[in-house]
Design an enzyme around this catalytic site. Structure first.
Site, PDB file in Angstrom:
ATOM      1  NE  ARG A  77      -2.876   0.141   2.959  1.00 27.89           N
ATOM      2  CZ  ARG A  77      -2.860   0.874   4.569  1.00 27.89           C
ATOM      3  NH1 ARG A  77      -2.358   1.974   4.006  1.00 27.89           N
ATOM      4  NH2 ARG A  77      -2.301   0.086   5.416  1.00 27.89           N
ATOM      5  CE1 TYR A 131     -17.543   8.677 -17.212  1.00 29.72           C
ATOM      6  CE2 TYR A 131     -16.117   8.665 -15.011  1.00 29.72           C
ATOM      7  CZ  TYR A 131     -17.057   7.656 -15.956  1.00 29.72           C
ATOM      8  OH  TYR A 131     -17.383   6.784 -15.458  1.00 29.72           O
ATOM      9  CG  ASP A 196     -10.107  13.655 -17.480  1.00 28.95           C
ATOM     10  OD1 ASP A 196      -9.134  13.234 -18.214  1.00 28.95           O
ATOM     11  OD2 ASP A 196     -11.422  13.036 -16.855  1.00 28.95           O
ATOM     12  CE  LYS A 221     -12.734   5.146 -19.686  1.00 29.35           C
ATOM     13  NZ  LYS A 221     -12.671   5.683 -18.452  1.00 29.35           N
TER      14      LYS A 221
END
Length: 405
Positions: A77, A131, A196, A221
């Site tokens: 982590r 988005y 973005d 993507k």
């Protein structure tokens, strides 16, 4: 198993290399010296250490600055060598000091909001469209943020003393509207601008060169490029990266090492994929713009592999009629996808806000893949069916189509 961060072998960083070269070699520069060709995948969740005093000192240092601990890894982590390779490569492609990867694009955006909120800067200025889930996260105030929606020209006037972030997406999802990033960055003053860059990728646009402090990707993507990995990443300066690492450690939105490996592999073909798909998308946009069954085409001036178009007929019938193109949400894969934003990706946005941002009920969004252009056009042609209404309103308005702006 290699457990050394590639950043420790980054002496070649000083030599500016072409994007295509960086895509292939960034994050891998140390492999030959280790006798390796393919990057190793480190799946360890924890790592042995017999120096607990040293571990304590390294963890104290991380808690103070968020800088990556020197030496071998500590715990999954806190960081992972395979993921670090992807982060190094993406930072090189975007031209930033660092990048921090997350389990999804929304986890990455959430981390940015948490960083600014922890400083008492909970107000966000944002430009629609975004988005749909990004829009919802801000509008619903799920992380305690408050948003002011504005157009690009109104950014400066929307600022408040507690403004912690300005957020834009260019080209925007799903209308492909573009923003003058340099002008918006100037309007932000000292407030960080987050862009973005999912649709453009660093192949077409590097927002940091235009004044953005933060560059967000849904790495699911184009960066992954094959529809088989879920991830997000923020490219930024090292100071902000440290804060993002601290949030990632505390909240647990870490990226799995296998996903990091797939993303690093995806980057190596990113320029080739984006340029090839963009050429096909531009051709399809031109054909759609001349088609009487289409009311309007949206295609960005900078190009890209995304095309949006408003149909004269029923968009749901088009979705149901495609055979080669896959009717599915998401984008950026090697195969072409089409979806109806008002029903899926932007359904969660209030209908009036959605339409006000240019997301009409007849809009379809297509992610163009690597298929032959004639095969894609043949599928679109049969899915669109016969012209609607003869010489009606739609038949005369399709000539108004232009690049989105």
């Amino acid at each position: 198993m290699d457990t050394t961060s590639p950043r420790a072998h980054d002496d070649i960083r000083t030599a500016r290399r072409a994007l295509a070269t960086e895509a292939v070699h960034a994050g891998r520069d140390d492999l030959a010296r280790q006798g390796l060709h393919a990057p190793p995948i480190d799946l360890s969740t924890t790592y042995p250490s017999y120096d607990s005093r040293g571990e304590a000192a390294r963890i104290d240092a991380f808690a103070t600055t968020g800088a990556e601990p020197d030496g071998p890894p500590v715990y999954g982590r806190l960081g992972n060598p395979t993921v670090a390779r992807f982060e190094t490569a993406l930072a090189r492609l975007e031209g930033t000091e660092a990048a921090v990867a997350f389990a999804s694009g929304m986890a990455a955006l959430s981390a940015v909001l948490l960083v600014r909120g922890s400083m008492g800067l909970r107000h966000v200025v944002a430009v629609r469209p975004l988005y749909g889930c990004s829009d919802h996260l801000l509008t619903a105030g799920l992380l305690g943020s408050e948003v002011t929606w504005t157009d690009p020209a109104g950014v400066a006037d929307a600022m408040r003393p507690d403004t912690g972030l300005v957020l834009v997406e260019s080209p925007a999802n799903p209308t492909l509207a573009e923003v003058d990033l340099r002008a918006v960055a100037h309007a932000c003053g000292s407030v960080p601008l987050l862009v973005d860059n999912t649709f453009a990728t660093p192949v077409l646009q590097r927002p940091a060169e235009h004044g953005a402090r933060l560059v967000l990707h849904s790495a699911t993507k184009y960066l992954g490029g094959h529809g088989d990995v879920l991830a997000g990443v923020v490219a930024c300066d090292e100071e902000f990266a440290g804060r993002l690492r601290q949030v990632r450690f505390a909240t647990g939105g870490v990226l799995h090492p296998l996903a990091g490996y797939l993303l690093l592999r995806g980057l190596s073909t990113l320029p080739v994929r984006v340029r090839a798909a963009s050429a096909t998308a531009a051709e399809l946009a031109g054909r759609l713009a001349a088609d009487p069954r289409i009311a309007r085409v949206h295609y960005p001036r900078i190009g890209g592999a995304m095309v949006a178009f408003e149909v004269c007929g029923d968009p749901h019938e088009v979705i149901g009629a495609v055979r080669l193109i896959t009717p599915a949400v998401s984008l950026g894969s090697v195969d072409s996808l089409i979806q109806h934003p008002a029903s899926i990706s932007h359904r969660i946005v209030d209908a009036d806000d959605r339409r006000g941002a240019g997301v009409s009920d007849r809009l379809l969004r297509m992610s163009v893949g690597l298929e032959d252009v004639e095969d894609l056009w043949s599928d679109l042609d049969q899915a669109l069916g016969r012209p609607v209404g003869g010489a009606g309103t739609c038949a005369t308005s399709h000539n108004e189509s232009a690049p989105a702006h």
